[in-house]
Scaffold this active site. Structure first.
Site, short mmCIF file in Angstrom:
data_model
loop_
_atom_site.label_atom_id
_atom_site.label_comp_id
_atom_site.label_asym_id
_atom_site.label_seq_id
_atom_site.Cartn_x
_atom_site.Cartn_y
_atom_site.Cartn_z
N ASP A 128 -0.99 -5.96 0.88
CA ASP A 128 -2.40 -5.62 1.06
C ASP A 128 -3.08 -6.02 -0.26
O ASP A 128 -2.38 -6.17 -1.27
CB ASP A 128 -2.52 -4.11 1.32
CG ASP A 128 -3.95 -3.63 1.23
OD1 ASP A 128 -4.80 -4.23 1.90
OD2 ASP A 128 -4.21 -2.68 0.46
N ASP A 152 -3.20 0.97 6.10
CA ASP A 152 -1.93 0.25 5.95
C ASP A 152 -0.77 0.99 6.62
O ASP A 152 0.31 0.41 6.74
CB ASP A 152 -1.60 0.05 4.46
CG ASP A 152 -2.58 -0.87 3.77
OD1 ASP A 152 -3.06 -1.81 4.44
OD2 ASP A 152 -2.88 -0.67 2.58
#
Length: 620
Positions: A319, A521
């Protein structure tokens, strides 16, 4: 050394003294019954507890274990008149057990030192009075007082005071962290200086310290494939060797018309060699050492299965925000068109004065930093109107300002030139005329670039970034860091979809790891072969879904985690090959009558001690 270990050592010393005395009696040809009695005394001191455990386990239906094998082999040695060897085998076995106990204790200490972060009490402030209470009785929004030298019992926000916090127990970092009013206070840290007043934001069961302790306590329950294999292997292997030993003691003397005593001795050697304790102990100990070594560096692994999986990772998916970047926006470029840069920054910052948006805060911070003044909107700003999705409209020092994105200016019919900037752009118009723009970027973490380079050095062939940010920004950061692949403008569902594609493209039994920190996430962390959360500032959902947590928020811990995992797996494989190889060799020699019980002792206890010593290297 623990009380139990000291007791075992004293008993071992007494058994050794009795054994030496019995050997001296045997050397001077004292009456056989006296010699037997002396050896029996030494045997009871050395192996009485082993025989007791073997009998107890048999009564509970657990026949084929190491206690049974050692008891059968050593008692058998007495029956064929090999008294010294019977006692010696048990003595060496107990030396191995003591050494194993010490090694396990040392490995466990590296993890259980974390258990010291559990707070015993909290100082609750109510109605001006401080009362010492159980941390579990403190509620969210209560105020607790933490004095210098005390450990913070619950997560919260500092409302009063400033200090330095020792975060070593959580992050492995030796440098204290400076905190003041408004900063987060994480449970488990030690307050080094001033008294702090903290408003609790999480109950004890949900606090950082509780989550870490849960991870530590449950780490050993998640077994690696190698551990599961050895457990199953020992379950079938032990009965098979006992049956083979019985056949070895009975069939050859009957078939070859030879004395039973020689073949029984060979069978007893066979039993001593066959004890699988070198494998059963050293392999879990190796993984436990690896988990402990990682914990020392602020890398928490939720089980040895995840450590084993990490050693086989060759693709890292990241990420962006909060993982490779700080998640803190900063003004990096100012372009004034119809006014000075100072005026542009002054007017834009004041128009954003009442906003709590990260972009607005970065503009305010840039103004305060460049002017050296604290921003105050009193008497300067009026008629503030927030236009959702576009920006704000306000009157600043008598001037009408429009501050926001390009669509805000387009909506109000103001002509402007688009900024050539890959980050976030804030456009400003004064009295209906375009005045300029301010460019804002998320800062890269200082160690992010070096991390990508190091990952390549430890065998990671592919690095990918998945981000919700716009394509230009994603590509710029990927280029700066040296990432091989980037996919931008993704929603959480899109990230999962891309991860599925990357998982489908895997080859050669290799694994894929995803590194993230945000609540969005969590689905990707859970889906990856290995989910790694940035735990220091990461969301609860991300930490919960992850298999490994980096407590320091530093990407540079990732290559360290890979090295620890690979080294641990190498040590475990060395133990398996060494232990099985030596045992097979000595088993064959025992069956052929080419080895004595001393060889058998080395193949069991000696190999076990060497394997344990090798496993302890994982702690380093």
């Amino acid at each position: 050394m623990t009380k139990k270990q000291k007791k075992a050592l004293w008993r071992l010393c007494a058994a050794l003294a009795a054994f030496i005395f019995a050997c001296l009696l045997n050397l001077f040809h004292v009456e056989n019954l006296v010699v037997l009695a002396a050896f029996l005394l030494a045997y009871v001191l050395a192996g009485g507890d082993v025989v007791y455990k073997a009998v107890r386990n048999i009564l509970h239906g657990q026949v084929f274990d190491e206690n049974f094998l050692m008891s059968l082999a050593t008692i058998g040695a007495f029956f064929v008149g090999e008294y010294p060897e019977g006692v010696a085998v048990m003595l060496f076995y107990q030396v191995g057990e003591l050494f194993q106990s010490y090694a396990v204790g040392k490995s466990r200490k590296s993890i259980t030192s974390l258990m010291q972060i559990r707070p015993d009490s909290a100082n609750l402030l109510k109605d001006g009075t401080v009362t010492e209470v159980d941390p579990e009785l403190v509620s969210v929004d209560d105020i607790i007082v933490v004095k210098p030298g005390e450990r913070i019992p619950l997560d919260g926000i500092i409302t009063e005071g400033s200090s330095s916090l020792d975060t070593a127990a959580l992050t492995g970092e030796s440098m204290p962290r400076e905190v003041t009013a408004g900063d987060d206070a994480i449970s488990g840290c030690i307050n080094l200086q001033g008294t702090l007043h903290i408003r609790v934001t999480k109950e004890f069961g949900e606090s950082t310290v509780s989550r870490i302790l849960d991870m530590v306590e449950n780490a050993s329950s998640q077994k690696a494939k190698a551990e599961n294999f050895i457990t199953k292997f020992a379950r079938y292997y032990t009965p098979i060797v006992v049956i083979l030993a019985v056949l070895l003691a009975v069939i050859p003397p009957l078939a070859l018309h030879e004395p039973f005593s020689d073949w029984i001795y060979r069978a007893l050697n066979f039993l001593v060699v066959s004890c699988p304790c070198a494998l059963v102990i050293s392999i879990p100990l190796g993984f436990f050492g690896g988990i402990g070594g990682a914990a020392k560096q602020g890398i928490l692994m939720k089980g040895s299965n995840y450590l084993e999986a990490l050693a086989k990772v060759d693709t890292f998916v990241f990420d962006k925000t909060g993982t490779l970047t700080k998640g803190n926006f900063k003004v990096t470029k100012t372009a004034a068109i119809n006014c000075s840069k100072e005026e542009l920054l002054f007017l834009t910052a004041h128009a954003e004065a009442d906003s709590s948006h990260p972009i607005a805060l970065s503009v305010i911070e840039a103004y305060e930093s460049s002017s050296g003044k604290k921003l105050s909107s009193e008497g300067t700003v009026s008629d503030v109107k927030e236009i959702a999705g576009f920006g704000v409209k306000a009157l600043v020092s008598g001037k009408e300002l429009l501050v926001g994105n390009a669509r805000l200016l387009e909506q109000n019919g103001i002509s402007f030139s688009a900024a050539d900037f890959t980050g976030t752009v804030v456009y400003t118009a004064i009295n209906g005329i375009f005045a300029g723009w301010i460019g804002i970027e998320d800062e890269l973490k200082p160690d992010a670039k070096a991390t990508i380079k190091e990952l390549s050095a430890v065998g990671i062939r592919n690095t990918v970034m998945l981000t919700g940010d716009k394509k230009e920004t994603g590509e710029k950061i990927a280029s700066e860091l040296g990432l091989r692949e980037v996919h931008a403008e993704l929603l959480p569902a899109d990230k999962v979809e891309w991860l599925e594609k990357l998982l489908a493209a895997k080859t050669g039994g290799k694994n894929l790891a995803f590194v993230g920190d945000g609540i969005n996430d969590a689905p990707v962390l859970a889906r990856a072969d290995v989910g790694i959360a940035m735990g220091g500032l990461g969301s609860d959902a991300a930490i919960e879904a992850a298999d490994i947590v980096i407590m320091t928020d530093e990407p540079s811990k990732l290559p360290a985690a890979i090295r620890i995992a690979k080294r641990t797996l190498t040590i475990v494989q060395q133990n398996v090959i060494f232990a099985i190889g030596i045992k097979i060799l000595v088993l064959i020699l025992s069956a052929l009558g080419l080895s004595t019980m001393w060889w058998a002792v080395f193949a069991d206890v000696g190999v076990c001690v060497l394997a344990i010593l090798n496993s302890m290297r994982a702690l380093k």
